[in-house]
Enzyme design. Sequence first.
Site, PDB file in Angstrom:
ATOM      1  N   TYR A   1       0.866  -1.440   0.054  1.00  0.00           N
ATOM      2  CA  TYR A   1       0.266   0.051  -0.276  1.00  0.00           C
ATOM      3  C   TYR A   1       0.642   1.251   0.240  1.00  0.00           C
ATOM      4  O   TYR A   1       1.492   1.965   1.231  1.00  0.00           O
ATOM      5  CB  TYR A   1      -1.132   0.161   1.393  1.00  0.00           C
ATOM      6  CG  TYR A   1      -1.510  -1.291   1.444  1.00  0.00           C
ATOM      7  CD1 TYR A   1      -2.129  -1.921  -0.110  1.00  0.00           C
ATOM      8  CD2 TYR A   1      -2.383  -1.363   2.672  1.00  0.00           C
ATOM      9  CE1 TYR A   1      -3.650  -2.822   0.393  1.00  0.00           C
ATOM     10  CE2 TYR A   1      -3.586  -2.004   2.535  1.00  0.00           C
ATOM     11  CZ  TYR A   1      -4.188  -2.830   1.298  1.00  0.00           C
ATOM     12  OH  TYR A   1      -4.851  -3.957   1.503  1.00  0.00           O
TER      13      TYR A   1
ATOM     14  N   LEU B   1     -18.491  -1.822   2.694  1.00  0.00           N
ATOM     15  CA  LEU B   1     -19.257  -0.350   2.041  1.00  0.00           C
ATOM     16  C   LEU B   1     -18.867  -0.352   0.095  1.00  0.00           C
ATOM     17  O   LEU B   1     -19.006   1.109  -0.166  1.00  0.00           O
ATOM     18  CB  LEU B   1     -18.918   1.170   2.420  1.00  0.00           C
ATOM     19  CG  LEU B   1     -18.934   0.725   4.218  1.00  0.00           C
ATOM     20  CD1 LEU B   1     -18.724   2.407   4.635  1.00  0.00           C
ATOM     21  CD2 LEU B   1     -20.609   0.504   4.371  1.00  0.00           C
TER      22      LEU B   1
ATOM     23  N   GLY C   1     -17.264   2.790  -0.432  1.00  0.00           N
ATOM     24  CA  GLY C   1     -17.902   4.094  -0.226  1.00  0.00           C
ATOM     25  C   GLY C   1     -19.191   4.191  -0.970  1.00  0.00           C
ATOM     26  O   GLY C   1     -19.831   4.804  -1.178  1.00  0.00           O
TER      27      GLY C   1
ATOM     28  N   SER D   1     -22.154   3.644   1.029  1.00  0.00           N
ATOM     29  CA  SER D   1     -21.495   4.609   1.912  1.00  0.00           C
ATOM     30  C   SER D   1     -23.331   5.505   2.234  1.00  0.00           C
ATOM     31  O   SER D   1     -23.011   6.005   3.781  1.00  0.00           O
ATOM     32  CB  SER D   1     -20.514   5.439   2.215  1.00  0.00           C
ATOM     33  OG  SER D   1     -20.465   6.372   1.181  1.00  0.00           O
TER      34      SER D   1
END
Length: 337
Positions: A59, A212, A215, A218
């Site tokens: 990451y 989610l 998003g 969300s």
Amino acid sequence: MTTTQTRTLGTTGPRVSALGLGCMGMSALYGDADRTESIATIHAALEAGVTLLDTGDFYGMGHNELLIGEALRTAPAAHREQALTSVKFGALRDPDGGWAGYDGRPAAVKNFASYSLQRLGVDHIDVYRIARLDPDVPIEETVGAIAELVETGYVRHIGLSEVGAETIRRAAATAPIADLQIEYGLITRGIEREILPTTRELGISVTAYGVLSRGLISGHFTADRQLAANDFRAHSPRFQGDNLRHNLTLVESLRKIAEQKGVSVAQIAIAWVLGRGEDIVPLIGARTRERLTESLGALDVVLDEADLTAMEAAVPADAAAGDRYAAAAMAHLDSER
């Protein structure tokens, strides 16, 4: 807000908070992030009782581990001591951020772990797992190398990520597996067919990311939102054209149910995953303290049978339009085979 709800990672793993913090978005794939706010969010999560911090050594090419290391180093001692690290390894990157496959060779496993320990500033990793199955290396060899790290104390527990039922069984026959990390949420339910029954049979927990759907569900994502070129969602099938419009209609149906309960869409979606079993720990990908507070509110949401029936009707299984990754990335998912 403080949470005392806890769950156990499998029959061999540690006791963790009912929600974990997925830190990826603080370094990569979702556009630019604010470093100061990211560290403040990790501190706030630890203060609220969140113990599981999830990352990957790829990451931001190590950026995320360095970020977590700084957050742990600057956190109060009591909070730092309660933190548990879950680390994925194996993804190969180039200087331009491109992807070049996965490396699960035993020597590579130990090499990756050495660098992660240094960047995180810890003497052990609590859960260690290859991010995707290396098709050129038997899972027995990769897991065996992690097991050797367990024996020497550098790793506490062995995990898996995005693998199918057959691979899970082979791994579990090699060494005790504590946890499988895989995408699971109201809009992504493929694991219910074969993978989740297998983990439950073998006493392996699930840390669920994408609860989610990045998003999408969300309640904050809109059809006219402009995404940066370095935002994964700008190229994700579920966020494109007619797929996006269809998926947002599902969100609006879910919003009506959430409003009737006086909670947010994100909270009811996270609560749904929390309610799928004590063996499932949702990872929340909050990048700010505001979103963290909202997500933690899901711990107070109680869903009854009427709520669940309404949610199933609003967002049926397999209702999402578009794959969860682009075709090239889907090809690396053993869990989809």
